[in-house]
Design a protein around this motif. Structure first.
Motif, PDB file in Angstrom:
ATOM      1  N   CYS A  44      81.571  19.594  43.392  1.00 54.00           N
ATOM      2  CA  CYS A  44      82.264  20.870  43.183  1.00 54.00           C
ATOM      3  C   CYS A  44      81.515  22.047  43.813  1.00 54.00           C
ATOM      4  CB  CYS A  44      82.458  21.115  41.685  1.00 54.00           C
ATOM      5  SG  CYS A  44      83.697  20.012  40.960  1.00 54.00           S
ATOM      6  N   ARG A  45      80.178  22.022  43.686  1.00 50.25           N
ATOM      7  CA  ARG A  45      79.416  23.162  44.195  1.00 50.25           C
ATOM      8  C   ARG A  45      79.661  23.341  45.696  1.00 50.25           C
ATOM      9  NH1 ARG A  45      73.882  22.566  42.060  1.00 50.25           N
ATOM     10  NH2 ARG A  45      73.715  20.904  43.588  1.00 50.25           N
ATOM     11  N   THR A  46      79.522  22.265  46.449  1.00 47.99           N
ATOM     12  CA  THR A  46      79.719  22.367  47.905  1.00 47.99           C
ATOM     13  C   THR A  46      81.178  22.625  48.245  1.00 47.99           C
ATOM     14  OG1 THR A  46      77.875  20.876  48.274  1.00 47.99           O
ATOM     15  CG2 THR A  46      79.440  21.123  50.081  1.00 47.99           C
ATOM     16  N   LEU A  47      82.059  21.937  47.538  1.00 50.59           N
ATOM     17  CA  LEU A  47      83.483  22.082  47.862  1.00 50.59           C
ATOM     18  C   LEU A  47      83.947  23.527  47.682  1.00 50.59           C
ATOM     19  CD1 LEU A  47      86.352  19.682  47.032  1.00 50.59           C
ATOM     20  CD2 LEU A  47      86.603  22.079  46.456  1.00 50.59           C
ATOM     21  N   LEU A  48      83.593  24.143  46.564  1.00 46.45           N
ATOM     22  CA  LEU A  48      84.061  25.513  46.326  1.00 46.45           C
ATOM     23  C   LEU A  48      83.407  26.500  47.289  1.00 46.45           C
ATOM     24  CD1 LEU A  48      84.426  25.695  42.439  1.00 46.45           C
ATOM     25  CD2 LEU A  48      86.182  25.365  44.174  1.00 46.45           C
ATOM     26  N   ARG A  49      82.162  26.227  47.666  1.00 46.80           N
ATOM     27  CA  ARG A  49      81.527  27.106  48.661  1.00 46.80           C
ATOM     28  C   ARG A  49      82.244  26.987  50.006  1.00 46.80           C
ATOM     29  NH1 ARG A  49      75.227  26.074  46.970  1.00 46.80           N
ATOM     30  NH2 ARG A  49      75.113  27.741  45.422  1.00 46.80           N
ATOM     31  N   LEU A  50      82.678  25.781  50.318  1.00 46.86           N
ATOM     32  CA  LEU A  50      83.377  25.580  51.596  1.00 46.86           C
ATOM     33  C   LEU A  50      84.756  26.246  51.581  1.00 46.86           C
ATOM     34  CD1 LEU A  50      82.458  21.854  52.370  1.00 46.86           C
ATOM     35  CD2 LEU A  50      81.708  23.869  53.643  1.00 46.86           C
ATOM     36  N   VAL A  51      85.508  26.051  50.497  1.00 47.82           N
ATOM     37  CA  VAL A  51      86.859  26.639  50.482  1.00 47.82           C
ATOM     38  C   VAL A  51      86.774  28.163  50.409  1.00 47.82           C
ATOM     39  CG1 VAL A  51      88.015  24.610  49.527  1.00 47.82           C
ATOM     40  CG2 VAL A  51      87.176  26.369  47.986  1.00 47.82           C
ATOM     41  N   ALA A  52      85.709  28.678  49.791  1.00 44.47           N
ATOM     42  CA  ALA A  52      85.550  30.136  49.725  1.00 44.47           C
ATOM     43  C   ALA A  52      85.284  30.724  51.103  1.00 44.47           C
ATOM     44  CB  ALA A  52      84.420  30.510  48.778  1.00 44.47           C
ATOM     45  N   THR A  53      84.808  29.901  52.004  1.00 45.72           N
ATOM     46  CA  THR A  53      84.561  30.394  53.362  1.00 45.72           C
ATOM     47  C   THR A  53      85.665  29.933  54.314  1.00 45.72           C
ATOM     48  OG1 THR A  53      83.103  28.498  53.699  1.00 45.72           O
ATOM     49  CG2 THR A  53      82.067  30.583  53.136  1.00 45.72           C
ATOM     50  N   ASP A  54      86.813  29.616  53.694  1.00 43.49           N
ATOM     51  CA  ASP A  54      88.037  29.337  54.448  1.00 43.49           C
ATOM     52  C   ASP A  54      87.995  28.074  55.299  1.00 43.49           C
ATOM     53  OD1 ASP A  54      89.798  31.128  53.508  1.00 43.49           O
ATOM     54  OD2 ASP A  54      89.465  32.640  55.054  1.00 43.49           O
ATOM     55  N   CYS A  55      87.202  27.093  54.873  1.00 43.18           N
ATOM     56  CA  CYS A  55      87.246  25.811  55.571  1.00 43.18           C
ATOM     57  C   CYS A  55      88.530  25.090  55.176  1.00 43.18           C
ATOM     58  CB  CYS A  55      86.041  24.953  55.169  1.00 43.18           C
ATOM     59  SG  CYS A  55      84.501  25.545  55.864  1.00 43.18           S
ATOM     60  N   GLY A  56      89.173  24.469  56.126  1.00 42.82           N
ATOM     61  CA  GLY A  56      90.399  23.726  55.833  1.00 42.82           C
ATOM     62  C   GLY A  56      90.071  22.387  55.174  1.00 42.82           C
ATOM     63  N   ASN A  57      91.128  21.731  54.673  1.00 41.63           N
ATOM     64  CA  ASN A  57      90.934  20.467  53.955  1.00 41.63           C
ATOM     65  C   ASN A  57      90.243  19.412  54.822  1.00 41.63           C
ATOM     66  OD1 ASN A  57      92.104  21.622  51.776  1.00 41.63           O
ATOM     67  ND2 ASN A  57      93.868  20.246  51.663  1.00 41.63           N
ATOM     68  N   ARG A  58      90.610  19.382  56.099  1.00 43.79           N
ATOM     69  CA  ARG A  58      90.036  18.359  56.986  1.00 43.79           C
ATOM     70  C   ARG A  58      88.526  18.579  57.141  1.00 43.79           C
ATOM     71  NH1 ARG A  58      92.695  14.928  59.979  1.00 43.79           N
ATOM     72  NH2 ARG A  58      94.637  16.017  59.574  1.00 43.79           N
ATOM     73  N   GLN A  59      88.174  19.865  57.308  1.00 49.59           N
ATOM     74  CA  GLN A  59      86.756  20.214  57.476  1.00 49.59           C
ATOM     75  C   GLN A  59      85.972  19.912  56.190  1.00 49.59           C
ATOM     76  OE1 GLN A  59      86.648  24.153  59.012  1.00 49.59           O
ATOM     77  NE2 GLN A  59      84.501  24.036  59.626  1.00 49.59           N
ATOM     78  N   VAL A  60      86.593  20.249  55.056  1.00 47.30           N
ATOM     79  CA  VAL A  60      85.933  19.987  53.769  1.00 47.30           C
ATOM     80  C   VAL A  60      85.743  18.486  53.588  1.00 47.30           C
ATOM     81  CG1 VAL A  60      86.205  20.136  51.261  1.00 47.30           C
ATOM     82  CG2 VAL A  60      86.814  22.091  52.684  1.00 47.30           C
ATOM     83  N   ALA A  61      86.803  17.723  53.917  1.00 48.99           N
ATOM     84  CA  ALA A  61      86.731  16.263  53.770  1.00 48.99           C
ATOM     85  C   ALA A  61      85.596  15.699  54.624  1.00 48.99           C
ATOM     86  CB  ALA A  61      88.062  15.636  54.140  1.00 48.99           C
ATOM     87  N   GLY A  62      85.475  16.224  55.862  1.00 50.45           N
ATOM     88  CA  GLY A  62      84.430  15.771  56.765  1.00 50.45           C
ATOM     89  C   GLY A  62      83.043  16.060  56.216  1.00 50.45           C
ATOM     90  N   ARG A  63      82.871  17.269  55.665  1.00 49.81           N
ATOM     91  CA  ARG A  63      81.557  17.653  55.136  1.00 49.81           C
ATOM     92  C   ARG A  63      81.189  16.851  53.893  1.00 49.81           C
ATOM     93  NH1 ARG A  63      79.921  22.936  56.521  1.00 49.81           N
ATOM     94  NH2 ARG A  63      78.178  22.644  55.082  1.00 49.81           N
ATOM     95  N   LEU A  64      82.203  16.525  53.085  1.00 50.65           N
ATOM     96  CA  LEU A  64      81.925  15.808  51.832  1.00 50.65           C
ATOM     97  C   LEU A  64      81.997  14.295  51.994  1.00 50.65           C
ATOM     98  CD1 LEU A  64      83.926  17.983  49.248  1.00 50.65           C
ATOM     99  CD2 LEU A  64      81.475  18.017  49.708  1.00 50.65           C
ATOM    100  N   GLY A  65      82.544  13.849  53.133  1.00 47.17           N
ATOM    101  CA  GLY A  65      82.680  12.422  53.357  1.00 47.17           C
ATOM    102  C   GLY A  65      83.701  11.775  52.445  1.00 47.17           C
TER     103      GLY A  65
END
Lengths: 179, 148
Positions: free
Chosen positions: A130-151
């Motif tokens: 959750c910590r990384t995911l919410l930081r990513l979405v707060a910086t406007d990363c799209g779902n694909r980018q978030v998925a890539g970062r979180l694996g």
């Protein structure tokens, strides 16, 4: 010379031909109004119209706001209403919030700078992912980018985000209860 | 119930992402110059023929009333610009004129004996009409958003 700092004072000064007071109101509430319009799902162009519309409504009511100290809530609620009017043209049936001067709109109140900062700080207290995911979405990363970062699979990002926001909501509630 | 979008907007706000664009901030500050001292605000009213509807040709009818005056505005959006054909009834009196205003452009027009006026080539966005009457407070319609 004494600088008016209270929002109510600023509103009264603006109603009395003080451009600087108006500018200070804009500095204080403009970012929150923008966030309110964007939270309604408006594009940048439509959000700009909603924010501009709210300032024009304030001009119309400059001398008749019943509770000057509640001007921040009034502006946020008015922005939301203008945003909903714009959305309703595209999607008929969108309900409009009632504007009650001085009565905080609970949705818009989340966008108070203090609450936003507390939310942001609370993200640090969440477990992964959750910590990384919410930081990513707060910086406007799209779902694909978030998925890539979180694996994780792209399809799992939306449901995980909802669960993380719920945990954040619970954490904030617990912090408020302790205080 | 506060939806997810508000939580996400709050996080973006705190993270400094999606900041208020400078041109939006500047437009808000410039809006202060649009106030009309002592103006009476004319509020939207129902048109008998068409209630703030947009017809197939892109023409929108809006009506405002205040201070015994009725403003009927027929707004057409074409080629990215706005044309306004309006009428104020009853005629507000000899020497009256109107300002057809947008945040970026104001066009001043004399009223015909019938109370008619027209203005063309206005930028889309927020629009208001102010009627100036000698010896009486001006009457200003509420701002209305006109987009294609």
């Amino acid at each position: 010379m004494h600088e008016p700092r209270d929002s109510g004072e600023l509103l009264k000064a603006a109603a009395d031909d003080d451009q600087r007071a108006w500018d200070m109101l804009e500095s204080r509430y403009g970012p929150r109004m923008w966030a309110t319009a964007r939270a309604c799902g408006l594009s940048e162009a439509d959000a700009a119209d909603a924010v501009q519309g709210a300032w024009l409504r304030l001009l119309e009511h400059l001398h008749t706001i019943r509770d000057p100290s509640g001007i921040g809530a009034w502006l946020a609620t008015t922005t939301r209403r203008e945003a909903m009017l714009i959305l309703r043209k595209e999607r008929p049936g969108v309900p409009l919030p009632e504007i009650v001067p001085g009565d905080p709109d609970p949705a818009a109140a989340v966008l108070e700078a203090d609450i936003s900062r507390r939310l942001w700080n609370a993200v640090s207290g969440l477990h992964e992912p959750c910590r990384t995911l919410l930081r990513l979405v707060a910086t406007d990363c799209g779902n694909r980018q978030v998925a890539g970062r979180l694996g994780v699979p792209v399809g799992s990002v939306g449901p995980t985000r909802s669960r993380c926001l719920e945990r954040l909501r619970t954490l904030i509630h617990q912090q408020e209860t302790v205080q | 119930m506060i939806n997810e979008e508000y939580f996400l907007a709050a996080l973006r706000l705190a993270a400094g992402h999606d900041p208020l664009p400078e041109h939006v901030s500047a437009a808000a500050r410039d809006a202060y110059g649009l106030r009309v001292p002592q103006a009476v605000t004319a509020v939207p009213a129902e048109c008998p023929a068409s209630r703030e509807v947009r017809s197939a040709d892109g023409c929108k009818m809006v009506r405002f009333v205040a201070a015994g005056l009725t403003f009927d505005l027929e707004v057409t959006v074409g080629d990215g610009l706005i044309d306004v054909a309006g009428q104020i009834v009853p005629h507000p009196g000899e020497g009256s004129h109107v300002d057809v205003r947008t945040p970026h452009l104001t066009l001043t027009r004399r009223l015909a004996r019938t109370g008619h006026f027209a203005a063309t080539g206005l930028p889309p966005g927020w629009l208001s009409v102010v009627c100036h009457r000698p010896g009486q407070p001006p009457v200003q319609t509420r701002w209305v958003r006109i987009r294609p």
